[in-house]
Write a protein that holds these residues in place. Structure first.
Motif, mmCIF file in Angstrom:
data_model
loop_
_atom_site.group_PDB
_atom_site.id
_atom_site.type_symbol
_atom_site.label_atom_id
_atom_site.label_comp_id
_atom_site.label_asym_id
_atom_site.label_seq_id
_atom_site.Cartn_x
_atom_site.Cartn_y
_atom_site.Cartn_z
ATOM 1 N N PRO A 322 18.638 -12.238 -11.430
ATOM 2 C CA PRO A 322 19.688 -11.975 -10.435
ATOM 3 C C PRO A 322 20.296 -10.607 -10.740
ATOM 4 O O PRO A 322 21.048 -10.459 -11.707
ATOM 5 N N LEU A 323 19.972 -9.607 -9.971
ATOM 6 C CA LEU A 323 20.140 -8.216 -10.369
ATOM 7 C C LEU A 323 21.471 -7.897 -11.036
ATOM 8 O O LEU A 323 21.509 -7.360 -12.138
ATOM 9 N N GLY A 324 22.575 -8.199 -10.383
ATOM 10 C CA GLY A 324 23.877 -7.864 -10.942
ATOM 11 C C GLY A 324 24.197 -8.598 -12.224
ATOM 12 O O GLY A 324 24.998 -8.133 -13.032
ATOM 13 N N ALA A 325 23.585 -9.765 -12.423
ATOM 14 C CA ALA A 325 23.866 -10.579 -13.607
ATOM 15 C C ALA A 325 22.903 -10.336 -14.754
ATOM 16 O O ALA A 325 23.172 -10.748 -15.892
ATOM 17 N N THR A 326 21.782 -9.689 -14.487
ATOM 18 C CA THR A 326 20.730 -9.572 -15.502
ATOM 19 C C THR A 326 21.216 -8.916 -16.788
ATOM 20 O O THR A 326 20.971 -9.415 -17.889
ATOM 21 N N GLY A 327 21.904 -7.796 -16.684
ATOM 22 C CA GLY A 327 22.380 -7.112 -17.885
ATOM 23 C C GLY A 327 23.340 -7.960 -18.691
ATOM 24 O O GLY A 327 23.306 -7.951 -19.929
#
Length: 380
Positions: A322-327
């Motif tokens: 989930p792009l925004g959560a990946t980091g």
């Protein structure tokens, strides 16, 4: 080793995958866990940095309101796949400068309601107009590497075997499984030579971290370094694929900032959106010479119990992306590892860990932006 920039006093995540929860609820789940771990309340937070890519305007503020926040400065940031990592980077810098004493960084994405197939791109982008969406770009990277260095399809598949196997110990992961190389290669073709099980899935999820200037001892993870680099024009060299230079430059800056060497790193969570991405990234970061990460992975060097465990959480391939959560998910995993709190995934040695998240792509650039961060346990 340099003095820490800041401390991660608490981290938290939701589960990852196709969720029945809305984005606000996912944010609340992650934030609640981080606040409890940090032993603080919403009122104790001085500012909030939020990473997201695809959701509606105002979703961050609605989620923060639902989690009990009101009145604190909110900074919304977007850096494609590295949006969440950028939010943490900015939070760390704000605390280190003395702008705030205690900051919350959040990353979230609710993708399964709106995204079908490959991630949408700007139709005005030259690469996108030519059909070079990310699966195609990574597939071309794979073909280039296979041609240059003799990397095999089986070695690519081994990355997926390893990361899905790691995810069996992660009850928050989207997918897991004890696959064979043949099963990975026999999964549905996506972009030759990449198959379905070599591509990260569309995911929902959220992550959060409380960043503080306080020394909380063994209860926190020390941020030794946090480096952000943005893209340069591409191509950068005859044998360098499109994101190599950006990852190399960011990693060098982060390690220099921390005053540590590659041999000091015990565990890595890196951007493995596609199997070839893990191999290229390991080489761009300087942990393996060009063309050798594939054989090393096949030999078990990057597996749990190997010389340098990579993506113990399952990575983007298996935990989800989930792009925004990946980091934030990557940072949470390394924070848990260096604090000895990773449960069934806990490594025997995890004193210093590294996180790398790369965002892209824009035609003519080496990527959008990259963040590389190093963490150490509070006792270090």
């Amino acid at each position: 080793m340099s003095e820490a920039l800041a401390t991660l006093a608490g981290v938290g995540t939701s589960a990852f995958g196709k969720q029945s929860y809305d984005a606000q609820t996912l944010m609340w789940q992650a934030i609640s866990e981080a606040l409890i771990a940090a032993e603080c309340a919403a009122a104790d937070i001085d500012a909030i940095f939020v990473g997201n890519v695809f959701n509606h305007a105002g979703t961050a503020q609605r989620g923060l309101l639902a989690a009990g926040f009101a009145g604190q400065p909110v900074f919304n940031v977007e850096n494609t796949c590295a949006s969440g990592t950028l939010a943490v980077h900015l939070a760390v810098q704000a605390v280190h400068r003395g702008d705030y004493r205690r900051v919350l960084a959040v990353g979230y994405e609710k993708m399964t309601d709106t995204i079908r197939g490959p991630l949408p791109t700007d139709p005005r982008d030259a690469d996108a107009a030519a059909g070079l969406i990310l699966p195609a770009v990574y597939a071309m990277t794979a073909r280039r590497y296979m041609s240059l260095y003799g990397v095999t399809a089986e070695q690519l598949a081994t990355v997926s075997v390893k990361n899905h196997l790691n995810a069996l110990q992660n009850d928050r992961a989207q997918y897991s499984g004890d696959f064979t190389v043949a099963e990975i290669l026999d999964s549905r073709p996506i972009a030759d030579p990449l198959t379905l099980l070599q591509c990260s899935p569309i995911s929902d999820g959220a992550g959060a971290v409380v960043v503080t200037a306080e020394d909380v001892g063994a209860a926190g993870a020390k941020v030794l370094s946090s480096a952000l680099a943005s893209a340069r024009p591409w191509p950068t060299g005859p044998d360098q694929v499109w994101n190599y230079e950006l990852i190399e430059r960011t990693t060098n800056e982060s390690l220099a900032q921390a005053s540590i060497s590659r041999s000091d790193i015990d565990v890595i969570e890196l951007h493995d959106a596609f199997t070839i991405g893990e191999l290229v990234t390991l080489e761009a970061m300087g942990f393996f010479k060009p063309g050798t990460a594939g054989p090393a992975t096949e030999a078990g060097e990057t597996a749990v119990g190997g010389r340098l465990p990579v993506n113990v959480s399952g990575g983007l391939l298996s935990r989800g992306h989930p792009l925004g959560a990946t980091g934030l998910a990557q940072i949470a995993e390394i924070a848990w590892q260096v604090q000895g709190q990773a449960g069934a995934r806990q490594l025997d040695r995890a004193d210093i860990g590294l996180i790398e998240t790369m965002g892209g792509n824009v035609a003519g650039l080496t990527g959008n932006g990259c963040v590389v961060m190093t963490l150490a346990g509070g006792k270090q």
